[in-house]
Write an enzyme that holds these catalytic residues in place. Structure first.
Site, PDB file in Angstrom:
ATOM      1  N   ASP A 462       0.931  -1.097   0.061  1.00 27.15           N
ATOM      2  CA  ASP A 462      -0.122   0.247  -0.227  1.00 27.15           C
ATOM      3  C   ASP A 462       0.839   1.389  -0.266  1.00 27.15           C
ATOM      4  O   ASP A 462       2.018   1.197   0.358  1.00 27.15           O
ATOM      5  CB  ASP A 462      -0.871  -0.183   1.207  1.00 27.15           C
ATOM      6  CG  ASP A 462      -2.089   0.828   0.991  1.00 27.15           C
ATOM      7  OD1 ASP A 462      -2.238   1.706   0.303  1.00 27.15           O
ATOM      8  OD2 ASP A 462      -2.996   0.534   1.858  1.00 27.15           O
ATOM      9  N   ASP A 522     -10.717   1.789  -3.326  1.00 27.10           N
ATOM     10  CA  ASP A 522     -11.514   1.625  -2.041  1.00 27.10           C
ATOM     11  C   ASP A 522     -12.965   1.593  -2.163  1.00 27.10           C
ATOM     12  O   ASP A 522     -13.638   1.196  -1.184  1.00 27.10           O
ATOM     13  CB  ASP A 522     -11.154   2.437  -0.973  1.00 27.10           C
ATOM     14  CG  ASP A 522      -9.529   2.182  -0.313  1.00 27.10           C
ATOM     15  OD1 ASP A 522      -9.043   1.205  -0.607  1.00 27.10           O
ATOM     16  OD2 ASP A 522      -8.983   3.302   0.296  1.00 27.10           O
TER      17      ASP A 522
END
Ligand code: DGJ
Length: 747
Positions: A462, A522
């Site tokens: 990430d 997301d």
């Protein structure tokens, strides 16, 4: 195949021809990029500038053909008569690179930056001006070609480079540029604008390729559509600041260039030094955007993603993030893992929160000590138990970042990337300065140690804060990142890497060279994903899309969508589940089990089949089998007939078409349930709630036999709900409903 004949260079494959010539002035003139042709056709593509253009500058006053401004070029400069945008700026002065020679080499020429690999043939053209050489590289792959340049300082003084593009080309024709823009949870919005005299720019200046402006874009000839017309596609094998522009000249030539963004870019090349640009990818199709996507997908699947993962199927994963966030412990994870295994998941991924003081996003980044309060048996113990359940174990990292509240920052505040001002934070964090060797070593050593200790087969990498480094340092950061990724993952090719940056904030070909899949967003709301995955599908194959089913109402949109649609959208990517499995109803568990088993049975087709965007959904095709979807957003009253068109099958062959069984939740009909139930039930009562949790009603299933020709033309689908009650022979679709059709050749 690359040939050189009578000053004409020809890159030719079964998919395209790319031709240019060296003219009498040592200037490279672009001739053709499009359908495969013979080199002898070159003359037919040569532009003759005619009598000059008023006050234009000529290289030779006696020759109107020497007006650089009017010629289609393969490279240009400034100050020599070409007033169009220059792909290079050195010392703020004029440039005048002329042809010196060429070489044709087998395969690729290795670069320091990530690049397309395996196959191809490379043409290297050398251009020169006083004190500098420029090497133009062209590698021909079957469905796309790549270009990049290397600038070499051959003089005795330093050169200040403020702009150096990877490629520049002038294409004849009227175009529209389609590019992809957005932000967090709203990635890949598609924008199409005509390319005319004003320059159209697609650029990122955030330090990463970014969700604001994906580096990939299309130039379609006016009127081109999904299945027809000529379309060019461009992308860049790079994860940092990028730049692309398109602008049409008075002569009707559209100059397209791509490369590292010149915004704040400044690099000094000492005598003898070289500067390499990232690879640009150029692709073409005369079969519309879908044809272009097919060419791009094949190129990415075969030449970009790491070799080990090419066409290798990806596991169905469960990720604990949306279900747990930072609130988990060993027991809770094992209980989730058991449920994940039961529904059919093959890989359990522990996301953020497993190390340091990471109980929220304000602390802990940079520390690699396992949080023993949450995980008393450590990662080894957790991973062992999960593997004991018959699942693989994957782990989240965010190695490029640091929280100020972390042991790492307290020990090495100078390792954070800052400028001359007080630090400004993004998601409460700073980036580490990957231009420093000791920082890179720290990451490589710690991540590698953990990967080996806990037998990790999947990593989510990430990155939630973008760089504030500018110019050369921004580039050096990206180069540092590539080194780190290479050192960790090249010795461990079997680890499946999924890169992520707050979702799709770094979805690019540079990252795909290391990570075969990328977390798209997301936002897992399926209706949003139609745009996000749909946008990505123009340039990237579905095997690259991390696509998860999550809870409804959705955390980012508050939209409630049917579980079937959440599955039907996520199927067209690498399927995963990301929700609290303890909150599933019995009917949902049954439905998810059926989804995963259907996906596994058709995984190869979903992940690697030939993808097509149709009028009403997405399709994947592989030989004599296809899966087609139909997605609905808002349902209208009294909807009309709906057809399903599936081109690409064998015209005379019969196919069995069968829609995937879907069920209807009783509770969703509220008070209307009285029309089908023998007794009058309270829509808010406990009886209806209980029934809703355990029983479903079947929705219409369509089965028929149709030839490939009929499917190409479009078969009629079962009618949609028209306000006249429940009927098993119709599709009772609510808003956001969808259907999936499996189409298999009849023996
Ligand atoms: C952002 C990612 O996009 C999410 O999927 C999740 O991994 C969080 N970071 C964790 O902090």
């Amino acid at each position: 195949m690359i040939t050189h004949e009578n000053c004409i260079f020809h890159l030719r494959t079964e998919s395209y021809s790319y031709l240019f010539r060296v003219n009498g002035y040592g200037i490279l003139e672009h001739l053709h990029f499009g359908n495969p042709i013979c080199t002898s056709d070159a003359a037919a593509f040569t532009c003759v500038p005619g009598l000059g253009w008023g006050g234009s500058v000529l290289l030779d006053e006696q020759d109107t053909g020497s007006c650089l401004d009017a010629l289609p070029l393969e490279w240009s400069g400034s100050g020599r008569g070409d007033y169009r945008e220059s792909p290079v700026e050195l010392d703020g002065k004029a440039t005048d690179f002329r042809y010196v020679g060429y070489e044709i080499l087998d395969g690729i020429v290795p670069m320091a930056l990530p690049q397309a690999k395996d196959g191809g043939e490379t043409l290297v053209i050398t251009l020169e001006q006083k004190g500098a050489r420029l090497y133009l590289y062209y590698t021909a792959f079957e469905t796309a070609l790549t270009r990049h340049v290397v600038l070499e300082n051959t003089g005795k003084t330093s050169i200040a480079v403020t702009k150096l593009m990877s490629q520049c080309v002038d294409l004849p024709g009227h175009f529209e540029m389609t590019s992809f823009h957005g932000g967090w949870i709203a990635e890949m919005g598609k924008t199409t604008v005509p390319v005319n005299a004003s320059r159209v720019v697609n650029e990122s200046t955030t330090g990463a390729s970014s969700n604001r402006h994906n580096p990939g874009f299309l130039l379609g000839e006016s009127g081109a559509g999904e299945d027809h017309g000529r379309v060019y596609g461009f992308n860049l094998v790079y994860s940092g600041n990028h730049y692309a522009s398109a602008q049409r000249s008075l002569q009707g030539l559209t100059r397209v260039m791509q490369g590292i963004s010149p915004d704040h870019f400044a690099m000094t090349l000492a005598p003898g030094e070289r500067l390499e640009t990232p690879e640009a990818v150029l692709c073409w199709s005369d079969k519309g955007c879908n044809g272009l996507s097919r060419n791009m997908h094949r190129f990415v699947n075969e030449h970009i993603v790491p070799k080990y993962w090419r066409y290798r199927h990806r596991p169905v994963l469960y990720n604990d993030w949306e279900g747990c966030m930072f609130d988990f412990n060993h027991r809770r994870l094992i209980s989730l893992a058991k449920k994940a295994k039961d529904i059919g998941c093959e890989l359990f991924v522990l996301d953020d929160g497993w190390f340091g003081q990471r109980d929220h996003d304000k602390a802990g980044l940079g520390d690699y000590t396992v949080n023993r309060k949450k995980l008393p048996k450590g990662l080894e113990g957790l991973s062992k138990e999960i593997r004991g359940l018959g699942m693989e174990f994957g782990l989240w990292f965010e190695p490029e970042s640091v929280n100020i509240d972390s042991d790492l920052y307290r020990a090495h505040p100078d390792w954070a990337l800052t400028d001359d001002f007080a630090p400004v934070l993004g998601r409460h964090q700073l980036l580490l300065d990957l231009t420093k060797a000791e920082v890179r070593d720290y990451i490589v050593e710690n991540v590698s140690r953990i990967l080996d200790q806990a037998q990790i087969t999947y990593v989510k990498w990430d990155m939630n804060r973008h760089s504030i480094a500018l110019g050369a340092k921004a580039h050096a950061f990206v180069v540092g990142l590539y080194e780190v990724l290479d050192r960790i993952f090249s010795p461990r090719p079997q680890i499946l890497l999924e890169s992520c940056s707050s979702g799709g904030n770094r979805f690019d070909l540079g990252m795909l060279c290391f990570s075969p899949q990328v977390w798209c967003s997301d936002n897992t709301d399926p209706i949003s994903r139609l745009d996000i995955q749909g946008g990505l599908s123009y340039l990237y194959p579905q095997s690259a899309f991390g696509a998860h089913v999550s809870a409804a109402p959705h955390a980012q949109t508050l939209r409630t969508t049917p579980l079937s649609t959440r599955g039907n959208v996520a199927f067209f990517g690498v399927l995963g589940y990301e929700l609290d499995l303890n909150h599933l109803l019995p009917v949902e568990v049954q439905e998810i089990k059926a989804q995963i088993s259907f996906y596994k049975a058709n995984r190869k087709l979903f992940q690697f089949g030939t993808f097509r965007r149709s009028e009403n959904g997405w399709q994947v095709l592989g030989g004599d089998v296809a899966i087609a979807s139909v997605f609905h957003k808002q349902m209208d009253a009294a909807p009309g007939y709906e057809q399903l068109r599936v081109p690409g099958l064998t015209a005379q062959r019969p196919y069995r078409v069968r829609s995937l069984e879907q069920t209807l939740r009783v509770g969703q009909f509220g008070a209307l349930v009285k029309h089908v139930a023998p007794v009058n039930l309270d829509p808010n009562g406990v009886v209806l709630r209980t029934v809703d949790h355990h029983y479903t009603m079947p929705d219409g299933v369509q089965t028929c036999i149709a030839s490939g020709a009929a499917l190409e033309s479009g078969i009629m689908l079962l009618p949609l709900f028209r306000g006249t009650g429940y009927d098993k022979n119709q599709r009772t679709q609510l808003d956001f409903g969808s259907n999936l059709y499996l189409i298999e050749a009849e023996e």
